[in-house]
Write an enzyme that holds these catalytic residues in place. Structure first.
Site, PDB file in Angstrom:
ATOM      1  CE  LYS A 139      -4.379  -1.576   0.367  1.00 47.03           C
ATOM      2  NZ  LYS A 139      -5.331  -1.083  -0.599  1.00 47.03           N
ATOM      3  CE  LYS A 219      -5.191 -10.393  -4.655  1.00 46.87           C
ATOM      4  NZ  LYS A 219      -5.672  -9.970  -3.208  1.00 46.87           N
ATOM      5  CE  LYS A 222     -15.030  -5.927  -8.008  1.00 46.86           C
ATOM      6  NZ  LYS A 222     -15.988  -6.236  -6.697  1.00 46.86           N
TER       7      LYS A 222
HETATM    8  P1  ADP Z   1      -9.700  -8.164  -2.939  1.00 42.32           P
HETATM    9  O1  ADP Z   1      -8.297  -9.339  -2.435  1.00 42.32           O
HETATM   10  O2  ADP Z   1     -10.466  -8.686  -4.061  1.00 42.32           O
HETATM   11  O3  ADP Z   1      -9.351  -6.697  -2.389  1.00 42.32           O
HETATM   12  P2  ADP Z   1     -10.693  -8.951  -0.209  1.00 42.32           P
HETATM   13  O4  ADP Z   1      -9.137  -9.010   0.377  1.00 42.32           O
HETATM   14  O5  ADP Z   1     -11.670  -8.422   0.707  1.00 42.32           O
HETATM   15  O6  ADP Z   1     -10.641  -8.505  -1.578  1.00 42.32           O
HETATM   16  O7  ADP Z   1     -10.912 -10.690  -0.379  1.00 42.32           O
HETATM   17  C1  ADP Z   1     -11.699 -11.436  -0.185  1.00 42.32           C
HETATM   18  C2  ADP Z   1     -11.052 -12.887   0.316  1.00 42.32           C
HETATM   19  O8  ADP Z   1     -10.982 -13.301  -1.178  1.00 42.32           O
HETATM   20  C3  ADP Z   1      -9.875 -12.924   1.127  1.00 42.32           C
HETATM   21  O9  ADP Z   1      -9.983 -14.020   1.547  1.00 42.32           O
HETATM   22  C4  ADP Z   1      -8.838 -13.065  -0.074  1.00 42.32           C
HETATM   23  O10 ADP Z   1      -7.681 -13.793   0.434  1.00 42.32           O
HETATM   24  C5  ADP Z   1      -9.754 -13.843  -1.179  1.00 42.32           C
HETATM   25  N1  ADP Z   1      -9.103 -13.306  -2.510  1.00 42.32           N
HETATM   26  C6  ADP Z   1      -9.091 -12.371  -2.999  1.00 42.32           C
HETATM   27  N2  ADP Z   1      -8.658 -12.357  -4.431  1.00 42.32           N
HETATM   28  C7  ADP Z   1      -8.290 -13.440  -4.520  1.00 42.32           C
HETATM   29  C8  ADP Z   1      -7.325 -13.992  -5.421  1.00 42.32           C
HETATM   30  N3  ADP Z   1      -7.215 -13.397  -6.615  1.00 42.32           N
HETATM   31  N4  ADP Z   1      -7.259 -15.664  -5.299  1.00 42.32           N
HETATM   32  C9  ADP Z   1      -7.372 -16.331  -4.124  1.00 42.32           C
HETATM   33  N5  ADP Z   1      -8.280 -15.467  -3.324  1.00 42.32           N
HETATM   34  C10 ADP Z   1      -8.636 -14.082  -3.352  1.00 42.32           C
END
Ligand code: ADP
Length: 352
Positions: A139, A219, A222
């Site tokens: 970040k 990865k 969004k």
């Molecule tokens: P983002 O990573 O999209 O900003 P979050 O961190 O809130 O959203 O993600 C919610 C859950 O989905 C978390 O447990 C995160 O580890 C999992 N997650 C998000 N993106 C991925 C990804 N590309 N592959 C596997 N797990 C993911």
């Protein structure tokens, strides 16, 4: 650890001290907690990496799921956006099969005790622990003009989110592994100073803990704009799948493909038993990337057809999400306040 590896442990209590529950939740079952950012409707990475386990762990566990809007303040400063995205994420989870009768879904800011515990935890956390977390470093790089203090204390709040309900298991994608590990260290540091009380949580992964985005490299996320959005209109979802980067060494239609490196081929693993024959088609150039992508889009649409229809139904019921989130937070009130009460007692603060 994956959920399969965990299945034997399901009927036994979470490791560590037994949760001092004051609720209707049976203390003999493993307790699960996971938080998700209010980032709007879920994408395929969320589902394959974490939400599949959210839904599976409603069976046999006491599952608590949270829309972490306090966390969102670290990067989003438009209240309307947070509110709308929290509602959409909740709708998405419900549409995908999260059942508020079998698990608890709530919004973090409806249980402000998380913030109290976060402060109490922060007094046992050396600054160096939070400064070295990969997400903070990331970040600091991606939002250099907004390196706010909340970004630094994010993992401490996350530890509090989990520990306040004495959850032993945390279903997450692998990007969250370092945070769960840090939560274990924080809980251990508190237990060492004030006496055993909190459970050391363990991360639980799916067999696809890191899904790559449409760029085929990073990865799916969004913030990177490389998502396949499960609830996008059909044409848009197809466009996202069609835009996916495949094997960059496969230039001509007649070139053999390498399914091991192709993200489209890898995703086929989760959408049918026949993925090896699809891979064989690529390897022998019997099929082209376009065919394989079209098939993947068809399969994603078919797998999520029911969820997509359910989303429409749920979205048409005004007040429903708010009601579910509020009821979830209310059910958790006794546990949250009991945890803070015990901490006050042990830490020498005013009686609760
Ligand atoms: P983002 O990573 O999209 O900003 P979050 O961190 O809130 O959203 O993600 C919610 C859950 O989905 C978390 O447990 C995160 O580890 C999992 N997650 C998000 N993106 C991925 C990804 N590309 N592959 C596997 N797990 C993911």
């Amino acid at each position: 650890m994956t959920l399969d590896a965990l299945s034997d442990a399901a009927p036994t209590p979470a490791p560590g001290a037994p949760p001092p529950t004051t609720t209707d939740v049976a203390a003999t079952r493993g307790r699960v907690f996971s938080g998700v950012q209010p980032s709007g409707l879920p994408h395929l990475g969320n589902y394959l990496g974490a939400f599949r386990n959210y839904i599976a762990m409603q069976e046999g566990y006491d599952a608590i799921y949270c829309i972490v809007d306090y966390h969102a303040l670290t990067s989003t400063h438009d209240g309307e956006v947070i509110r709308r995205n929290a509602r959409e994420m909740a709708l998405g989870l419900l549409a995908l099969g999260l059942d508020p009768e079998r698990s608890i879904l709530f919004r973090q800011s409806d249980r402000p005790e998380h913030l109290e515990l976060s402060w109490l935890f922060s007094s046992v956390v050396p600054v160096s622990w939070v400064e070295r977390t990969p997400s903070f470093k990331e970040k600091r790089r991606t939002q250099p003009d907004d390196v706010n203090h909340a970004l630094l204390s994010y993992p401490v709040l996350q530890a509090a989110d989990i520990a306040i309900y004495h959850a032993g298991y945390v279903p997450v994608g692998s990007d969250q592994a370092a945070h769960v590990e840090l939560a274990r260290e924080i809980v251990r540091a508190w237990n060492t100073r004030y006496g055993d009380y909190f459970v050391e949580p363990k991360a639980v992964f799916t067999d696809s803990p890191m899904i790559r985005g449409t760029d085929g490299v990073t990865k799916m996320s969004k913030s990177l704009g490389n998502t396949i959005d499960l609830f996008a209109p059909e044409a848009e979802l197809r466009k996202q799948v069609t835009s996916m980067v495949t094997d960059t060494q496969r230039i001509l239609r007649t070139d053999p493909g390498r399914p091991e490196v192709c993200n489209v081929c890898q995703l086929h693993r989760y959408f049918g038993e026949d993925y090896e024959s699809i891979w064989e088609g690529e390897r022998t150039a019997r099929t082209g990337c376009v065919d394989t992508k079209r098939l993947l889009a068809d399969r994603i649409l078919s797998r999520f057809a029911e969820a997509r229809a359910r989303l429409e139904e749920l979205a048409a019921r005004p007040g429903l999400v708010e009601e579910i989130l509020r009821a979830g937070a209310e059910r958790l009130a006794p546990q949250a306040s009991e945890t803070v009460r015990v901490c006050h007692e042990r830490m020498g603060l005013g009686p609760r």
